[in-house]
Design a protein around this motif. Sequence first.
Motif, mmCIF file in Angstrom:
data_model
loop_
_atom_site.group_PDB
_atom_site.id
_atom_site.type_symbol
_atom_site.label_atom_id
_atom_site.label_comp_id
_atom_site.label_asym_id
_atom_site.label_seq_id
_atom_site.Cartn_x
_atom_site.Cartn_y
_atom_site.Cartn_z
ATOM 1 N N TRP A 82 0.842 -1.202 0.000
ATOM 2 C CA TRP A 82 0.000 0.000 0.000
ATOM 3 C C TRP A 82 0.879 1.254 0.000
ATOM 4 O O TRP A 82 0.587 2.221 -0.712
ATOM 5 N N LEU A 83 1.947 1.245 0.785
ATOM 6 C CA LEU A 83 2.856 2.391 0.838
ATOM 7 C C LEU A 83 3.513 2.628 -0.517
ATOM 8 O O LEU A 83 3.654 3.776 -0.957
ATOM 9 N N PHE A 118 2.240 1.930 -3.485
ATOM 10 C CA PHE A 118 1.241 2.534 -4.360
ATOM 11 C C PHE A 118 0.988 3.987 -3.980
ATOM 12 O O PHE A 118 0.831 4.848 -4.855
ATOM 13 N N TYR A 119 0.935 4.271 -2.692
ATOM 14 C CA TYR A 119 0.699 5.642 -2.227
ATOM 15 C C TYR A 119 1.834 6.560 -2.682
ATOM 16 O O TYR A 119 1.592 7.652 -3.203
ATOM 17 N N LEU A 120 3.060 6.119 -2.477
ATOM 18 C CA LEU A 120 4.211 6.944 -2.865
ATOM 19 C C LEU A 120 4.290 7.088 -4.376
ATOM 20 O O LEU A 120 4.667 8.143 -4.890
ATOM 21 N N ARG A 129 1.751 7.152 -6.443
ATOM 22 C CA ARG A 129 0.677 8.034 -6.879
ATOM 23 C C ARG A 129 0.985 9.492 -6.540
ATOM 24 O O ARG A 129 0.642 10.401 -7.288
ATOM 25 N N HIS A 130 1.664 9.726 -5.399
ATOM 26 C CA HIS A 130 1.907 11.096 -4.951
ATOM 27 C C HIS A 130 3.327 11.579 -5.233
ATOM 28 O O HIS A 130 3.705 12.663 -4.781
#
Length: 58
Positions: A47-48, A50-52, A54-55
């Motif tokens: 999840w981390l 994907f989060y990083l 995306r941002h």
Amino acid sequence: MTENTANTENPEDTAAAARHARWMERGVALRAFFYIFGTHLFAGFVWLLFYLGRHGQK
């Protein structure tokens, strides 16, 4: 007359079997805890990523 050992239960054997069963149950519970914890840790890492991703700056 000889005693038939197949039909009699030794209290020491019964106690040892009970201790062994408790030890096995504790091992299964501990293993399940680590598998569940490890799976959640891995999912959090993915999840981390994907989060990083995306941002992140593009």
